[in-house]
Scaffold this motif. Structure first.
Motif, PDB file in Angstrom:
ATOM      1  N   ILE A  89       0.861  -1.180   0.000  1.00  0.00           N
ATOM      2  CA  ILE A  89       0.000   0.000   0.000  1.00  0.00           C
ATOM      3  C   ILE A  89       0.896   1.228   0.000  1.00  0.00           C
ATOM      4  O   ILE A  89       1.770   1.375   0.863  1.00  0.00           O
ATOM      5  CB  ILE A  89      -0.947   0.032   1.213  1.00  0.00           C
ATOM      6  N   TYR A  90       0.675   2.084  -0.981  1.00  0.00           N
ATOM      7  CA  TYR A  90       1.399   3.344  -1.099  1.00  0.00           C
ATOM      8  C   TYR A  90       0.449   4.481  -0.759  1.00  0.00           C
ATOM      9  O   TYR A  90      -0.706   4.483  -1.180  1.00  0.00           O
ATOM     10  CB  TYR A  90       1.904   3.546  -2.529  1.00  0.00           C
ATOM     11  N   VAL A  91       0.925   5.447   0.013  1.00  0.00           N
ATOM     12  CA  VAL A  91       0.154   6.630   0.360  1.00  0.00           C
ATOM     13  C   VAL A  91       0.945   7.839  -0.117  1.00  0.00           C
ATOM     14  O   VAL A  91       2.097   8.028   0.288  1.00  0.00           O
ATOM     15  CB  VAL A  91      -0.118   6.711   1.875  1.00  0.00           C
ATOM     16  N   ASP A  92       0.338   8.604  -1.009  1.00  0.00           N
ATOM     17  CA  ASP A  92       1.002   9.759  -1.617  1.00  0.00           C
ATOM     18  C   ASP A  92       2.372   9.376  -2.174  1.00  0.00           C
ATOM     19  O   ASP A  92       3.359  10.093  -2.008  1.00  0.00           O
ATOM     20  CB  ASP A  92       1.111  10.915  -0.629  1.00  0.00           C
ATOM     21  N   GLY A  93       2.439   8.208  -2.810  1.00  0.00           N
ATOM     22  CA  GLY A  93       3.655   7.755  -3.473  1.00  0.00           C
ATOM     23  C   GLY A  93       4.682   7.086  -2.570  1.00  0.00           C
ATOM     24  O   GLY A  93       5.693   6.590  -3.057  1.00  0.00           O
ATOM     25  N   LYS A  94       4.438   7.044  -1.267  1.00  0.00           N
ATOM     26  CA  LYS A  94       5.388   6.436  -0.334  1.00  0.00           C
ATOM     27  C   LYS A  94       4.861   5.093   0.163  1.00  0.00           C
ATOM     28  O   LYS A  94       3.700   4.983   0.551  1.00  0.00           O
ATOM     29  CB  LYS A  94       5.627   7.357   0.863  1.00  0.00           C
ATOM     30  N   LEU A  95       5.731   4.093   0.181  1.00  0.00           N
ATOM     31  CA  LEU A  95       5.353   2.768   0.673  1.00  0.00           C
ATOM     32  C   LEU A  95       5.038   2.844   2.163  1.00  0.00           C
ATOM     33  O   LEU A  95       5.873   3.256   2.955  1.00  0.00           O
ATOM     34  CB  LEU A  95       6.483   1.771   0.424  1.00  0.00           C
ATOM     35  N   ARG A  96       3.802   2.436   2.543  1.00  0.00           N
ATOM     36  CA  ARG A  96       3.402   2.469   3.954  1.00  0.00           C
ATOM     37  C   ARG A  96       3.239   1.079   4.555  1.00  0.00           C
ATOM     38  O   ARG A  96       3.325   0.917   5.763  1.00  0.00           O
ATOM     39  CB  ARG A  96       2.074   3.223   4.111  1.00  0.00           C
ATOM     40  N   GLU A  97       2.954   0.066   3.722  1.00  0.00           N
ATOM     41  CA  GLU A  97       2.748  -1.291   4.229  1.00  0.00           C
ATOM     42  C   GLU A  97       3.134  -2.279   3.145  1.00  0.00           C
ATOM     43  O   GLU A  97       2.837  -2.071   1.971  1.00  0.00           O
ATOM     44  CB  GLU A  97       1.285  -1.475   4.634  1.00  0.00           C
ATOM     45  N   SER A  98       3.790  -3.367   3.553  1.00  0.00           N
ATOM     46  CA  SER A  98       4.196  -4.403   2.603  1.00  0.00           C
ATOM     47  C   SER A  98       4.242  -5.746   3.311  1.00  0.00           C
ATOM     48  O   SER A  98       4.763  -5.840   4.415  1.00  0.00           O
ATOM     49  CB  SER A  98       5.580  -4.065   2.031  1.00  0.00           C
TER      50      SER A  98
END
Length: 117
Positions: A89-98
């Protein structure tokens, strides 16, 4: 309060609540849900403000979907995932969860809770 005025007030309140979930009256984020891997898998996902999970069947991997959302929970879950399948999951282009290791049932899932800042 007159009946038409009461109905109008209720409609206004409902519209405001609906728009708030999209971030129009508060902060909003661009959320991208992604599943990588090969082959086919069953994917379920939801974005902030949605009450029901959207389910797809036999999606070809890799798979992705994006949406601009307000505060709340966002998630993706994959069933029948083969080894090597991962969710992100990316939020505003940044990886937040993997997550990159399906469990013994072949399920891998990711979720992110977005809050007002």
């Amino acid at each position: 309060m007159a009946r038409p005025a009461l109905l109008a007030s209720g409609a206004t309140l409902l519209a405001a609540a609906t728009l708030t979930g999209c971030g129009l009256f508060g902060q909003s984020w661009d959320v991208k849900l992604e599943v990588t891997g090969t082959g086919q898998a069953e994917v379920g996902y939801n974005f902030s403000g949605e009450t029901d999970q959207t389910k797809t069947t036999s999606e070809s991997l890799p798979w992705t979907v994006s949406q601009n959302v307000g505060f709340g929970f966002n998630g993706v879950a994959v069933r029948h995932a083969q080894p090597g399948t991962a969710c992100r999951i990316y939020v505003d282009g940044k990886l937040r969860e993997s997550q990159d290791k399906p469990d013994s049932q072949g399920v891998v899932s990711c979720s992110v809770n977005l809050q007002e800042e």
